[in-house]
Design a protein around this motif. Structure first.
Motif, PDB file in Angstrom:
ATOM      1  N   GLU A  86       0.854  -1.175   0.000  1.00  0.00           N
ATOM      2  CA  GLU A  86       0.000   0.000   0.000  1.00  0.00           C
ATOM      3  C   GLU A  86       0.897   1.235   0.000  1.00  0.00           C
ATOM      4  O   GLU A  86       2.059   1.169   0.403  1.00  0.00           O
ATOM      5  CB  GLU A  86      -0.922   0.005   1.225  1.00  0.00           C
ATOM      6  N   ARG A  88       0.724   5.599   0.743  1.00  0.00           N
ATOM      7  CA  ARG A  88      -0.039   6.761   1.209  1.00  0.00           C
ATOM      8  C   ARG A  88       0.654   8.013   0.719  1.00  0.00           C
ATOM      9  O   ARG A  88       1.787   8.307   1.100  1.00  0.00           O
ATOM     10  CB  ARG A  88      -0.136   6.756   2.739  1.00  0.00           C
ATOM     11  N   ASP A  89      -0.026   8.707  -0.182  1.00  0.00           N
ATOM     12  CA  ASP A  89       0.469   9.964  -0.742  1.00  0.00           C
ATOM     13  C   ASP A  89      -0.701  10.937  -0.619  1.00  0.00           C
ATOM     14  O   ASP A  89      -1.354  10.989   0.403  1.00  0.00           O
ATOM     15  CB  ASP A  89       0.913   9.738  -2.188  1.00  0.00           C
ATOM     16  N   SER A  90      -0.978  11.696  -1.672  1.00  0.00           N
ATOM     17  CA  SER A  90      -2.199  12.506  -1.641  1.00  0.00           C
ATOM     18  C   SER A  90      -3.425  11.599  -1.717  1.00  0.00           C
ATOM     19  O   SER A  90      -4.539  11.996  -1.380  1.00  0.00           O
ATOM     20  CB  SER A  90      -2.205  13.504  -2.803  1.00  0.00           C
ATOM     21  N   ASN A  91      -3.218  10.356  -2.197  1.00  0.00           N
ATOM     22  CA  ASN A  91      -4.246   9.321  -2.213  1.00  0.00           C
ATOM     23  C   ASN A  91      -3.738   8.097  -1.462  1.00  0.00           C
ATOM     24  O   ASN A  91      -2.542   7.968  -1.192  1.00  0.00           O
ATOM     25  CB  ASN A  91      -4.599   8.932  -3.655  1.00  0.00           C
ATOM     26  N   TYR A  92      -4.662   7.189  -1.164  1.00  0.00           N
ATOM     27  CA  TYR A  92      -4.293   5.921  -0.537  1.00  0.00           C
ATOM     28  C   TYR A  92      -4.467   4.810  -1.566  1.00  0.00           C
ATOM     29  O   TYR A  92      -5.551   4.603  -2.103  1.00  0.00           O
ATOM     30  CB  TYR A  92      -5.160   5.650   0.689  1.00  0.00           C
ATOM     31  N   TYR A  93      -3.373   4.090  -1.842  1.00  0.00           N
ATOM     32  CA  TYR A  93      -3.350   3.043  -2.859  1.00  0.00           C
ATOM     33  C   TYR A  93      -3.142   1.696  -2.178  1.00  0.00           C
ATOM     34  O   TYR A  93      -2.302   1.570  -1.289  1.00  0.00           O
ATOM     35  CB  TYR A  93      -2.192   3.257  -3.835  1.00  0.00           C
ATOM     36  N   LYS A  94      -3.870   0.693  -2.652  1.00  0.00           N
ATOM     37  CA  LYS A  94      -3.728  -0.638  -2.065  1.00  0.00           C
ATOM     38  C   LYS A  94      -3.898  -1.702  -3.142  1.00  0.00           C
ATOM     39  O   LYS A  94      -4.797  -1.616  -3.981  1.00  0.00           O
ATOM     40  CB  LYS A  94      -4.782  -0.835  -0.976  1.00  0.00           C
ATOM     41  N   ASN A 109      -8.229   5.152  -2.651  1.00  0.00           N
ATOM     42  CA  ASN A 109      -9.182   5.812  -1.750  1.00  0.00           C
ATOM     43  C   ASN A 109     -10.470   5.012  -1.596  1.00  0.00           C
ATOM     44  O   ASN A 109     -11.579   5.560  -1.550  1.00  0.00           O
ATOM     45  CB  ASN A 109      -9.498   7.228  -2.248  1.00  0.00           C
ATOM     46  N   ASN A 169       2.475   6.247  -8.740  1.00  0.00           N
ATOM     47  CA  ASN A 169       2.176   5.380  -7.607  1.00  0.00           C
ATOM     48  C   ASN A 169       1.435   4.122  -8.039  1.00  0.00           C
ATOM     49  O   ASN A 169       1.606   3.053  -7.439  1.00  0.00           O
ATOM     50  CB  ASN A 169       1.361   6.132  -6.554  1.00  0.00           C
TER      51      ASN A 169
END
Length: 284
Positions: A86, A88-94, A109, A169
């Protein structure tokens, strides 16, 4: 125009299923890794597990394994360390687990980036590429790479593929995904598709697969100006498959009708509207 060099990581993925198998291990045994694509030999030593695959061995603590049991997350084990897949930047990616031997999806997100309603990400990618009619010798423009499933499916049919991805990302997550490894065979352009496409030559492609995020995230990729650029880079007789999904259906809004009208104004002949799925069009 920046070309991205895709570098799959050399470690392994542990899924919730693998974690469960490991925690139930008594002594030494074989366990699936990489979402069921490979197997490894594991041995429990005290509160740790040693996992060996090929010439590589990785150690993971029991308490870390327990973090993904009954979850939808993956653990990565490799030379870079042990961590959840995962960002975490300006968005959360998983990278999201959907089941053993099922290609994962990408979640940003909390929103799935693949159609997984009654299908799997790979089956859906195969359907899109089939509808586009990709075959050996085609030159395919794949817009919005994501985890690369449609680009890889087009390449597997013998096409030369160029794909565009705006978000680095997303590609970093894909480099952890065993199902994305074949992106090494594909030209990846990093940047905003609305800008990159303006730099591509006229009539450079025989097919275009346009699979954008939902309109709320990327409205410009649904606009007449962008459709005009797709028209320009397609050769005469070239085909476009535009995935739309079914936004607005619960409000009685015909989103696909608007897409089809803008495609026609851009010069396309709309060949087929697949209800709540996509639009197939051709450059006459």
């Amino acid at each position: 125009m920046q070309e991205y060099t895709f570098k799959p990581l050399q470690g392994i993925l542990l899924s919730p299923y693998t974690a469960t198998r490991l925690l139930g291990l008594k002594g030494k045994g074989e366990v699936p890794v990489n979402v069921g694509l490979d197997s490894a030999v594991a041995e429990k030593t005290g509160e740790e597990y040693v996992i060996s695959i090929g010439n590589n061995s990785y150690t993971i603590e029991e308490n870390i394994l327990r973090r993904i049991v009954d979850s939808d997350r993956f653990l990565y084990l490799g030379p870079e360390g042990v961590y959840l897949v995962e960002l975490r930047d300006s968005n959360y990616y998983k990278l999201k687990y959907l089941g053993e031997k099922t290609a994962p999806t990408l979640e940003i997100n909390g929103v799935h980036m693949h159609n997984i309603s009654g299908t799997t990400p790979l089956d859906d990618a195969r359907l899109k590429v089939k509808l586009l009619g990709v075959q050996r010798g085609d030159t395919v423009l794949d817009i919005c790479t994501g985890l690369g499933y449609t680009a890889i499916q087009s390449h597997s049919r013998g096409a030369e593929v160029t794909t565009i991805e705006k978000d680095i990302n997303v590609l970093k997550i894909a480099e952890h995904n065993p199902y994305s490894k074949a992106l090494t065979n594909i030209k990846i352009l990093l940047g905003d598709a609305a800008q990159i496409i303006k730099q591509l030559p006229d009539e450079a492609f025989t097919k275009t697969l346009h699979d954008p995020p939902v309109f709320a995230f990327a409205g410009q990729l649904y606009g007449e100006e962008f459709y005009g650029e797709i028209y320009r880079v397609l050769e005469r007789g070239g085909t476009l498959f535009h995935y739309t999904g079914a936004p607005g259906k619960h409000r009685g809004v015909s989103f696909q009708k608007g897409v089809a009208e803008r495609l026609r104004r851009a010069g396309f002949q709309v060949k087929k509207i697949i209800r709540e799925y996509g639009v197939l069009a051709e450059k006459p």
